[in-house]
Design an enzyme around this catalytic site. Structure first.
Site, PDB file in Angstrom:
ATOM      1  N   HIS A   1     -15.319  10.369   0.575  1.00 35.08           N
ATOM      2  CA  HIS A   1     -13.913  10.266   0.967  1.00 35.08           C
ATOM      3  C   HIS A   1     -13.729  11.011   2.294  1.00 35.08           C
ATOM      4  O   HIS A   1     -13.133  12.085   2.356  1.00 35.08           O
ATOM      5  CB  HIS A   1     -13.036  10.879  -0.131  1.00 35.08           C
TER       6      HIS A   1
ATOM      7  N   LYS B   1      -8.773 -14.073  -7.514  1.00 36.72           N
ATOM      8  CA  LYS B   1      -9.266 -15.454  -7.624  1.00 36.72           C
ATOM      9  C   LYS B   1     -10.785 -15.516  -7.554  1.00 36.72           C
ATOM     10  O   LYS B   1     -11.363 -16.588  -7.549  1.00 36.72           O
ATOM     11  CB  LYS B   1      -8.709 -16.297  -6.474  1.00 36.72           C
TER      12      LYS B   1
ATOM     13  N   ARG C   1      -1.162   9.581  -1.570  1.00 36.00           N
ATOM     14  CA  ARG C   1      -1.339  10.283  -0.298  1.00 36.00           C
ATOM     15  C   ARG C   1      -2.125   9.474   0.714  1.00 36.00           C
ATOM     16  O   ARG C   1      -1.735   9.314   1.862  1.00 36.00           O
ATOM     17  CB  ARG C   1      -2.113  11.589  -0.504  1.00 36.00           C
ATOM     18  N   THR C   2      -3.278   8.976   0.282  1.00 38.82           N
ATOM     19  CA  THR C   2      -4.162   8.366   1.270  1.00 38.82           C
ATOM     20  C   THR C   2      -3.503   7.119   1.865  1.00 38.82           C
ATOM     21  O   THR C   2      -3.418   6.973   3.076  1.00 38.82           O
ATOM     22  CB  THR C   2      -5.536   8.056   0.655  1.00 38.82           C
TER      23      THR C   2
ATOM     24  N   ARG D   1     -10.083   1.307   0.376  1.00 37.36           N
ATOM     25  CA  ARG D   1     -10.381   2.129  -0.806  1.00 37.36           C
ATOM     26  C   ARG D   1     -10.797   1.200  -1.931  1.00 37.36           C
ATOM     27  O   ARG D   1     -10.148   0.173  -2.163  1.00 37.36           O
ATOM     28  CB  ARG D   1      -9.163   2.934  -1.236  1.00 37.36           C
TER      29      ARG D   1
HETATM   30  C1  NCD Z   1      -8.570  12.173  -4.174  1.00 34.45           C
HETATM   31  C2  NCD Z   1      -9.361  10.889  -4.340  1.00 34.45           C
HETATM   32  O1  NCD Z   1      -8.775   9.809  -4.309  1.00 34.45           O
HETATM   33  O2  NCD Z   1     -10.564  11.015  -4.453  1.00 34.45           O
HETATM   34  N1  NCD Z   1      -7.222  11.953  -3.864  1.00 34.45           N
HETATM   35  C3  NCD Z   1      -6.856  11.824  -2.563  1.00 34.45           C
HETATM   36  O3  NCD Z   1      -7.241  10.906  -1.890  1.00 34.45           O
HETATM   37  N2  NCD Z   1      -6.113  12.809  -2.025  1.00 34.45           N
HETATM   38  C4  NCD Z   1      -8.751  13.108  -5.304  1.00 34.45           C
HETATM   39  C5  NCD Z   1      -8.412  12.637  -6.682  1.00 34.45           C
HETATM   40  O4  NCD Z   1      -7.972  11.499  -6.890  1.00 34.45           O
HETATM   41  O5  NCD Z   1      -8.580  13.450  -7.591  1.00 34.45           O
END
Ligand code: NCD
Length: 307
Positions: A132, A83, A54-55, A104
């Site tokens: 997040h 590397k 999703r992200t 991320r």
């Molecule tokens: C979440 C995350 O990555 O923290 N997912 C997301 O970005 N929608 C929640 C999860 O991974 O459980």
């Protein structure tokens, strides 16, 4: 003024700035065509050192839908990290190539570190079990559109409150509004970290209870925020297995809840919400995921100063 800002945690923005982003997201939902070229010629770098559907895809879709372009990687081992390059050096280089960076990373604090080495805005797309904030923007837009107000809500958060970064950021955001109450539902092993309880709930005189019972929380909640037990953060796999299925929401349990409660989940879900809940009108998690793209469009457009 949001142009040029970084987003590391939800408290980096004032309440007015958050409103500005959420209002723009709403306008984009209503008239996406009007925004389809506002970021033409701009480049987003999506640096994903950790799995994501999703992200990452919603960031990419968001940038494309604004008329911009995307570069990046979706696994650390396809970048120079393999590397031995440091995060700091990668950011120094990538911020010369791009206009904005979403990152991320499995380690807490990485977005904050990246910020110090970037000449362009950094967006934290999840740093370990810490924060997040773009999920929080998604959650805020969902609450705004489905519940109408950020005040006077009973918010039950259920599952992995220890490692769940979406929970941490959501509490930090919702504790700024008036008269919200929190019900923290988790196994004893996965309770909300003390520093969040102290700094954001206790010090702001916010009412909260901790319980191990989903049923108890369900009865009083206006918003139920379910989460996945974060298997990847455990030191011992057996411990994860023993906690993984602590809470399973199904249609029968939902009978205990208010008629106008909403069920949210950042996704991906594993077992914690059974699919028989999906067609209940209170199930809001797929709408929530859809809103995530629009709110990221609004965020990118604002940080780049394109609107
Ligand atoms: C979440 C995350 O990555 O923290 N997912 C997301 O970005 N929608 C929640 C999860 O991974 O459980």
């Amino acid at each position: 003024m949001l142009k040029g800002k970084h987003l590391i945690g939800p408290r980096d923005f004032t309440l007015e700035e958050l409103d500005e982003i959420l209002n723009l997201a709403h306008l984009i939902i209503e008239n996406p065509k009007e925004y389809s070229k506002v970021c033409e010629g701009k480049l987003l770098a999506a640096l994903f050192y950790e799995p994501s559907t999703r992200t990452r895809l919603s960031f990419e879709a968001a940038m494309h839908r604004l008329g911009g372009s995307v570069i990046g990687f979706s696994e650390a081992n396809s970048s120079s990290t393999a590397k031995g390059e440091t995060l700091e050096d990668t950011i120094e280089v990538v911020s010369n190539y791009s206009d904005i960076i979403a990152i991320r990373h499995p380690e807490s604090g990485t977005a904050e570190r990246a910020k110090k080495h970037s000449s362009v805005p950094i967006i934290n797309a999840g740093d370990g079990s810490n924060e997040h904030p773009t999920q929080t923007l998604t959650d805020l837009l969902t609450i705004k559109l489905l519940k109408g107000s950020f005040n006077n809500n009973v918010i039950a958060l259920c599952g992995d409150l220890k490692f769940g970064r979406t929970v941490h950021s959501l509490i930090k955001a919702m504790s700024r509004y008036e008269n919200n109450k929190f019900i923290l539902i988790s196994p004893n092993e996965l309770k909300l970290p003390d520093y969040i309880k102290k700094e954001f709930l206790i010090e702001n005189n916010i009412e909260f209870i901790e319980t191990t019972s989903l049923e108890e929380g369900l009865k009083h909640a206006d918003i139920l925020y379910m989460t996945r037990v974060q298997g990847e953060r455990f030191e011992k796999y057996e411990e994860y297995l023993s906690l993984r299925d602590s809470y399973i929401l199904n249609r029968e349990k939902l009978n205990l809840a208010k008629e106008d409660m909403i069920v949210m989940h950042p996704l991906p879900r594993v077992n914690e919400i059974q699919t028989d809940v999906d067609d209940d009108p209170r199930a809001s998690y797929f709408r929530q995921a859809k809103y995530g793209m629009y709110v990221r469009m609004a965020l990118i457009a604002k940080l780049l100063g394109c609107v």
